[in-house]
Design an enzyme around this catalytic site. Structure first.
Site, short mmCIF file in Angstrom:
data_model
loop_
_atom_site.label_atom_id
_atom_site.label_comp_id
_atom_site.label_asym_id
_atom_site.label_seq_id
_atom_site.Cartn_x
_atom_site.Cartn_y
_atom_site.Cartn_z
CB THR A 148 -0.38 -2.77 2.91
OG1 THR A 148 0.09 -3.99 3.39
CG2 THR A 148 -1.14 -3.10 1.56
CB THR A 181 -0.62 -13.00 4.88
OG1 THR A 181 -1.64 -14.20 5.45
CG2 THR A 181 -1.38 -11.90 4.19
#
Length: 385
Positions: A148, A181
């Site tokens: 991302t 994460t």
């Protein structure tokens, strides 16, 4: 090759238009066996994306056959429609690879929370056949398709004695433990059962990803998946395999730290002389999450007082007036008082090491973090616009 470095795996990554950049955004990793086993570790955030809800259920039912991952949309807080999208994705993959059970397909998503519509669904589900057609044992495209805000691909390979581990990862923001994460897919052709994989994976993540704390923010979509094909026919000693897996996870955690959004310093906070490992982690994390400390490092200011103030908020067993603190090898604080002049310490290198000696025991731990920069604030202030 990365996840296809071990025998028995194929992967692919293609662009389906989830990202506005036109870059690959849909990936698939298939375990062709002959003896499948798997283990998965999930985020501990109570707010969990639809793919996490699906994959948790799937992981309880038996070894995974494949894992499909998309970037460009988290499919989180998208209601029943989002969960149905996840189910349809798994069913499409099962059909495309000839699996008779969609629940043996794990699903991962990453991107902006709260987005997911019919177009999003169609771009994923409708392109699964093309994704499956692109599967190859020498693929190198899957690592790029899961990114991302990452600026680089994150991969690792370990060659054992007759067996191999390969891995891909994504993660550049919302890096905090439980699980840190990220999306991670790890493959191995070692002949091990799911129980052995689970034990090794939990041990490896606890010492690597769970000690990465770049910004204190935990995601809704974290998942680390370990797939074993048994294709090498070699059963390694479980301790040897666990050590190799820990090495792979540590490498990936370091790569995640180095690519953290907007950072200008990679900070390793080493806590020594703690009464317990838990105390060492708690002390290190208190510094890693202290914005005053992180801002000081951004300004190349070795403000050791902020370290003592941070660790004083913990419940760890130590005397604050006996602590030593060093920055990049220069001891600036001794026994809770000034030691060397701060101008002897150079914080201009990106790699920054902070050592905290508690003199309370024999345990140690290192927490990875980053500084707090203008670029981090800017990137995250405009993330959804």
């Amino acid at each position: 090759m990365t996840v296809t470095a071990p025998q028995g795996f194929r992967s692919a990554g293609i662009a389906v238009g989830l990202k506005s950049t036109g870059k690959p955004d849909l990936a698939l990793v298939v375990n062709d066996g002959p003896q499948r086993a798997s283990a998965v570790v999930f985020t501990t955030n109570r707010a969990q994306a639809n793919p996490i809800l699906w994959s948790r259920k799937s992981a309880q039912g038996g070894p995974a056959h494949a894992i499909v991952l998309n970037s460009g949309g988290a499919n989180c807080f998208t209601g029943d429609f989002g969960y149905e999208t996840t189910r349809l994705t798994a069913e499409a993959v099962a059909s495309a690879i000839g699996s008779d059970d969609a629940e043996r397909i794990l699903v991962c998503s990453t991107g902006l929370i709260g987005t997911g519509d019919q177009v999003f669904r169609e771009k994923i589900v409708g392109n699964v056949p093309a994704l499956a057609a692109a599967l190859a044992a020498d693929d190198t495209s899957a690592a790029a398709a899961i990114l991302t805000t990452d600026s680089v691909e994150k991969t690792a390979v370990h060659a054992g004695e007759g067996w191999t581990i390969g891995a891909i990862a994504k993660g550049a923001g919302m890096l905090a433990p439980g699980l840190a994460t990220m999306l991670v897919v790890i493959t191995t052709d070692a002949l091990l059962d799911s129980d052995a994989l689970d034990s090794a994976l939990r041990g490896a993540t606890s010492l690597s990803f769970d000690r990465l704390d770049s910004d204190g923010c935990m995601s809704t979509n974290d998942q680390v998946t370990l797939l074993a094909s048994g294709a090498s026919g070699v059963t390694p000693d479980e301790a040897v395999f666990a050590a190799a897996l820990a090495e792979v996870c540590d490498s990936l955690a370091g790569q995640l730290q180095a690519d953290a959004e907007g950072s200008s310093h990679d900070i390793d906070i080493e806590v020594r002389g703690a009464a317990s490992a838990a105390d060492a982690v708690e002390v290190g994390r208190s510094v890693a999450r202290n914005n005053l400390f992180k801002a000081a490092i951004f300004g190349n200011d070795p403000n050791w007082g902020r370290v003592l103030a941070a660790i004083g908020t913990t419940e760890a067993a130590f005397d604050p007036y006996s602590v030593d603190v060093s920055f990049n090898g220069v001891r600036l604080c001794h026994a809770g008082a000034p030691d060397r002049p701060v101008d002897e310490c150079d914080l201009t290198p990106r790699r920054t090491h902070v050592a905290i000696e508690l003199f309370a025991g024999e345990h140690s731990a290192t927490i990875r973090t980053n500084d707090l920069t203008h670029e981090y604030v800017h990137e995250n202030s405009a993330y959804s616009s």
